[in-house]
Write a protein that holds these residues in place. Structure first.
Motif, mmCIF file in Angstrom:
data_model
loop_
_atom_site.group_PDB
_atom_site.id
_atom_site.type_symbol
_atom_site.label_atom_id
_atom_site.label_comp_id
_atom_site.label_asym_id
_atom_site.label_seq_id
_atom_site.Cartn_x
_atom_site.Cartn_y
_atom_site.Cartn_z
ATOM 1 N N SER A 129 40.710 53.151 45.167
ATOM 2 C CA SER A 129 41.301 52.402 46.269
ATOM 3 C C SER A 129 42.287 51.387 45.711
ATOM 4 N N HIS A 130 43.327 51.093 46.470
ATOM 5 C CA HIS A 130 44.231 50.018 46.092
ATOM 6 C C HIS A 130 43.896 48.741 46.855
ATOM 7 N N ARG A 131 42.885 48.843 47.765
ATOM 8 C CA ARG A 131 42.443 47.671 48.518
ATOM 9 C C ARG A 131 41.065 47.242 48.016
ATOM 10 N N PHE A 132 40.911 45.961 47.782
ATOM 11 C CA PHE A 132 39.635 45.439 47.328
ATOM 12 C C PHE A 132 38.849 45.023 48.559
ATOM 13 N N GLY A 133 37.748 45.658 48.820
ATOM 14 C CA GLY A 133 36.980 45.363 50.022
ATOM 15 C C GLY A 133 35.531 45.121 49.711
ATOM 16 N N ASN A 134 34.739 45.215 50.751
ATOM 17 C CA ASN A 134 33.311 44.943 50.620
ATOM 18 C C ASN A 134 32.631 45.938 49.690
ATOM 19 N N LEU A 135 33.238 47.137 49.515
ATOM 20 C CA LEU A 135 32.600 48.168 48.707
ATOM 21 C C LEU A 135 32.466 47.729 47.249
ATOM 22 N N THR A 136 33.461 46.998 46.737
ATOM 23 C CA THR A 136 33.416 46.624 45.326
ATOM 24 C C THR A 136 32.254 45.684 45.016
ATOM 25 N N ARG A 137 31.768 44.961 46.004
ATOM 26 C CA ARG A 137 30.633 44.057 45.770
ATOM 27 C C ARG A 137 29.377 44.832 45.396
ATOM 28 N N HIS A 138 29.254 46.062 45.868
ATOM 29 C CA HIS A 138 28.061 46.870 45.630
ATOM 30 C C HIS A 138 28.230 47.850 44.474
ATOM 31 N N ALA A 139 29.384 47.839 43.803
ATOM 32 C CA ALA A 139 29.659 48.819 42.759
ATOM 33 C C ALA A 139 28.897 48.488 41.477
ATOM 34 N N ASP A 140 28.380 49.539 40.848
ATOM 35 C CA ASP A 140 27.760 49.375 39.534
ATOM 36 C C ASP A 140 28.815 49.245 38.446
ATOM 37 N N LEU A 141 29.989 49.816 38.711
ATOM 38 C CA LEU A 141 31.076 49.743 37.748
ATOM 39 C C LEU A 141 32.395 49.713 38.500
ATOM 40 N N ILE A 142 33.230 48.736 38.163
ATOM 41 C CA ILE A 142 34.585 48.654 38.717
ATOM 42 C C ILE A 142 35.562 48.871 37.569
ATOM 43 N N TYR A 192 39.466 48.511 36.813
ATOM 44 C CA TYR A 192 40.769 48.053 37.285
ATOM 45 C C TYR A 192 41.839 48.685 36.403
ATOM 46 N N MET A 193 42.744 49.458 37.042
ATOM 47 C CA MET A 193 43.746 50.221 36.292
ATOM 48 C C MET A 193 45.149 49.707 36.569
ATOM 49 N N ASN A 194 45.979 49.826 35.552
ATOM 50 C CA ASN A 194 47.390 49.504 35.691
ATOM 51 C C ASN A 194 48.161 50.255 34.611
ATOM 52 N N ASP A 195 49.266 50.879 35.002
ATOM 53 C CA ASP A 195 50.111 51.623 34.047
ATOM 54 C C ASP A 195 49.309 52.645 33.260
ATOM 55 N N SER A 196 48.463 53.413 33.970
ATOM 56 C CA SER A 196 47.760 54.566 33.401
ATOM 57 C C SER A 196 46.640 54.205 32.430
ATOM 58 N N THR A 197 46.261 52.952 32.366
ATOM 59 C CA THR A 197 45.176 52.553 31.476
ATOM 60 C C THR A 197 44.174 51.688 32.240
ATOM 61 N N ILE A 198 42.956 51.590 31.688
ATOM 62 C CA ILE A 198 41.936 50.718 32.257
ATOM 63 C C ILE A 198 42.126 49.333 31.655
ATOM 64 N N VAL A 199 42.476 48.381 32.499
ATOM 65 C CA VAL A 199 42.737 47.020 32.042
ATOM 66 C C VAL A 199 41.446 46.216 31.958
ATOM 67 N N GLU A 200 40.584 46.392 33.002
ATOM 68 C CA GLU A 200 39.318 45.665 33.036
ATOM 69 C C GLU A 200 38.241 46.589 33.564
ATOM 70 N N ALA A 201 36.980 46.367 33.117
ATOM 71 C CA ALA A 201 35.842 47.150 33.585
ATOM 72 C C ALA A 201 34.618 46.259 33.638
ATOM 73 N N GLY A 202 33.818 46.451 34.702
ATOM 74 C CA GLY A 202 32.597 45.673 34.854
ATOM 75 C C GLY A 202 32.172 45.632 36.299
ATOM 76 N N THR A 203 31.168 44.802 36.626
ATOM 77 C CA THR A 203 30.756 44.622 38.020
ATOM 78 C C THR A 203 31.679 43.604 38.679
ATOM 79 N N HIS A 204 31.510 43.418 39.979
ATOM 80 C CA HIS A 204 32.341 42.467 40.707
ATOM 81 C C HIS A 204 32.136 41.057 40.164
ATOM 82 N N ASP A 205 30.897 40.665 39.982
ATOM 83 C CA ASP A 205 30.614 39.301 39.507
ATOM 84 C C ASP A 205 31.171 39.091 38.104
#
Length: 713
Positions: free
Chosen positions: A664-677, A679-692
């Motif tokens: 998704s390109h929209r950050f919504g309520n779903l990301t709060r419940h994700a075990d893993l988020i 965040y991608m930019n320019d074809s790479t993973i910039v950040e990874a982790g839970t919402h908190d």
């Protein structure tokens, strides 16, 4: 027309360069420049090109044998084929029978002159025989006409299935290849008629040979006893035969050529015609007040081009070819046709008593020559396209052998069907990928691990690589580097059918099939395609049940009806027909006939709910142990905030222990419940982790989250 359109292309290797004057001949025809390839075979050993084409035709014979076997295997064709063969054989022998009766008339005439008596019984039998031949010919023509339709329809159905199967088996990278698309297009343009055309061609060639042999045999027996009969026959046939033989080439090949025009006035004139004829330019044309100016300008440009050049290339080329056909040999052909009449006149002067018989023989000979010449011409015409027909058959069968680029694995999946209830692990190890034809990486050294039953949300801007991760997970493509593990196995080693049966996917660029709404949803699980209760349950979970129920045809509504309605001129106030709106933009030329396109006007959100319902059909409806990984690519892109919240809530509740990946390109309520988020930019993973975790880092994810959250404050 179909044959000409196929000849516009060639699969001959090499290139065609109009600027190469050593291999290309340039001719100016009006405003057009014609460039024709000089056959390279002419520079080699004489006859080498014919041998090469003959060998190419020989290589196509196995495909012809296969087509014959396939046609004979169609049980519903057996009776039709037998009847068609008998009718063709009868029709082929009838001209010889009529010719034999004509010969009998000449014999009766000769006996009458010599004995001054008429054999009434013999004359009656001849007349009855001639009438019977005419009646039988009419009956056989009708029989053949009645047989051609059913034969053509059965063969078309057989090869439509062949082509459908050939297309259905192709994977995505192979199907997207322009060369494969061209091969499919070439096969599709002939699939409806190639088998029938081949059958008709073969039957026609055999029939024509039978006609030629039988007529020559009868004519030789009829004229053999006549004075100068053989000489008259040879003179009559020679001229016609020489004309057709010079045009016949059984191993003919299509010449490569191209034409263009650089005449600015002609190009401008054609462009103006396009502007005034097409709807897409009408608004600007009217609001720009261009009518008077364009008409005046068109008149001036047309005058500069001239009436002889203001035509398309094909018309000018036909005129040029007609002029080239005028030759000294052509002038001699017509006088040569009069030689039989000259010989008859001279013999009549020498033998006046035989003039009635000679006149009857000459009349018979001229009629037979006309029919015989047409028969021989038809044979040449049929055989001149044998190589092309064989090549077309080869194309039709080779399309079923196009190799897929995604090689199927060997390992069954999953090893334990019960474990899939608890989800499937997904791991990317240093994966890189670029789409075919692109120089830019869509994924650059991407790595992450998702355990069974976890929820992963991939966020980022459009084009950052989110959708590509989902496509690689189900092997729509294979990565350029790195490894993808599904359930602990290298995804390349798994059986494709098993892998895709265990994964449910909804892509961002989803499509709706030109079928009913019910069928669109049911195709989410082909094994339960006819389970209406499951279809309605999936529609309810996808949020589509309410608006579908309000449609006039309900679940039988077609979003884009594949079978059009046709109609002639209708009263001015008619806006609906058969319960559907009429699209008068579909009006086509002859007869005022028009076809309706489109379907009910559904919103983008409603269309997306149907796509979600199709995914729910297999993934979350009931206790389904076959699906352990759910992939959703922008499933809420067209939904309003309320519908999006409801969708995510249903997904969290219904997924059970299944592994789920969202992009998704929209950050919504779903990301709060994700075990893993991710965040991608320019074809790479910039950040990874839970919402908190990501919010505590105060990185790009946290910054964009706050920007989107402020929009609702």
């Amino acid at each position: 027309m179909g044959r000409n359109s196929r000849r516009a292309r060639t699969s001959r290797p090499g290139t065609f360069d109009p600027s190469d004057r050593t291999r290309v001949k340039h001719t100016k025809i009006g405003v057009w420049d014609l460039y024709e390839e000089i056959d390279p075979a002419r520079a080699h050993v004489p006859g080498a090109s014919y041998a090469e084409r003959a060998f190419a035709a020989y290589e196509c014979l196995p495909y012809l044998a296969r087509m014959i076997r396939d046609i004979c295997a169609i049980r519903s064709c057996w009776f039709l084929l037998a009847a068609y063969a008998l009718a063709e054989a009868g029709q082929a022998l009838l001209p010889a029978a009529s010719l034999w009766y004509s010969g009998q008339l000449i014999n009766i005439l000769q006996i009458t002159i010599e004995t001054r008596t008429v054999e009434a019984d013999a004359l009656f039998r001849v007349c009855v025989g001639r009438v019977a031949c005419s009646v039988i010919r009419r009956i056989l023509n009708h029989v053949l006409s009645e047989l051609r339709g059913p034969l053509a329809r059965r063969l078309k159905a057989q090869y439509s299935l062949h082509l459908f199967r050939a297309r259905a088996r192709l994977d995505l990278p192979t199907f997207e290849d322009p060369l494969v698309q061209r091969q499919l297009e070439d096969a599709s343009s002939t699939s409806g008629s190639i088998a029938y055309d081949t059958l008709v061609m073969g039957a026609g060639i055999v029939s024509t040979l039978v006609q030629v042999v039988s007529q020559v045999s009868v004519l030789a027996s009829v004229l053999g006893a006549q004075r100068d009969g053989i000489l008259l026959a040879l003179l009559s046939f020679a001229t016609s035969m020489s004309d057709w033989v010079t045009r016949w080439n059984v191993f003919a090949t299509e010449q490569v050529w191209a034409a263009t025009t650089k005449d600015k006035d002609y190009i401008q004139m054609t462009g103006m015609k396009y502007v005034v004829n097409n709807m897409e330019h009408r608004k600007e044309f009217i609001t720009g007040n261009l009518a008077e100016f364009m008409t005046k300008e068109f008149k001036e440009v047309s005058e500069r081009v001239g009436p002889d050049n203001a035509v398309d290339f094909n018309e000018l080329r036909r005129a040029s070819r007609n002029r080239q056909r005028f030759s000294f040999f052509g002038l001699l052909q017509d006088p040569l046709r009069e030689l039989p009449q000259v010989v008859f006149t001279l013999r009549s002067i020498q033998h006046p008593a035989s003039m009635p018989v000679s006149l009857a023989s000459l009349n018979l000979l001229q009629q037979t020559t006309s029919h015989f010449s047409f028969t021989v011409w038809r044979f040449f015409d049929q055989t001149s396209s044998i190589t092309e027909q064989l090549a077309t058959i080869r194309k039709l069968y080779e399309v079923a052998n196009i190799p897929n680029r995604i090689v199927d694995g060997k390992i069954p999946f999953p090893e334990d069907a019960q474990k899939i209830r608890h989800g499937i692990s997904l791991e990317f190890r240093n994966v890189s990928f670029r789409y075919p034809g692109s120089d830019q990486l869509a994924l650059d050294n991407v790595s992450f691990t998702l355990s069974p039953g976890q929820l992963c949300v991939i966020v980022g801007a459009n084009g950052s690589g989110k959708s590509t991760i989902l496509k690689l997970s189900v092997r729509l493509y294979d990565p350029c580097g790195g490894t993808i593990l599904v359930g602990g196995h290298d995804v390349r080693t798994l059986r494709l059918a098993d892998l895709r049966a265990a994964v449910a996917v909804l892509f961002q660029d989803y499509t709706h099939f030109p079928l009913s709404i019910r069928d669109n949803i049911a195709l989410g699980d082909p094994e339960r395609f006819h389970d209406d209760a499951r279809v309605r349950a999936a529609a309810a979970l996808g949020g589509a049940a309410d608006f579908v129920g309000r449609l006039p045809d309900g679940y039988e509504t077609h979003l884009d009806r594949p079978v059009r309605d046709y109609f002639s001129g209708l009263p001015e106030g008619t806006r609906t027909l058969f319960g559907r709106e009429i699209d008068f933009a579909g009006v086509r030329g002859a007869g005022g006939m028009a076809s309706r396109t489109g379907g009910p006007a559904l919103s983008g959100g409603q269309m997306q709910r149907l796509a979600v319902s199709r995914t729910f059909m297999r993934s979350v409806v009931g206790e389904d142990a076959r699906v352990g990984l759910l992939l959703f690519d922008e499933p809420s892109a067209s939904l309003d905030p309320t519908a999006e919240h409801d969708l995510f809530a249903r997904l969290r509740e219904l997924r059970g222990n299944k592994t789920m990946v969202f992009s998704s390109h929209r950050f919504g309520n779903l990301t709060r419940h994700a075990d893993l988020i991710l965040y991608m930019n320019d074809s790479t993973i910039v950040e990874a982790g839970t919402h908190d975790e990501l919010m505590k880092r105060q990185g790009e994810y946290a910054r964009i989250w706050m920007l989107q959250a402020q929009a609702f404050l």
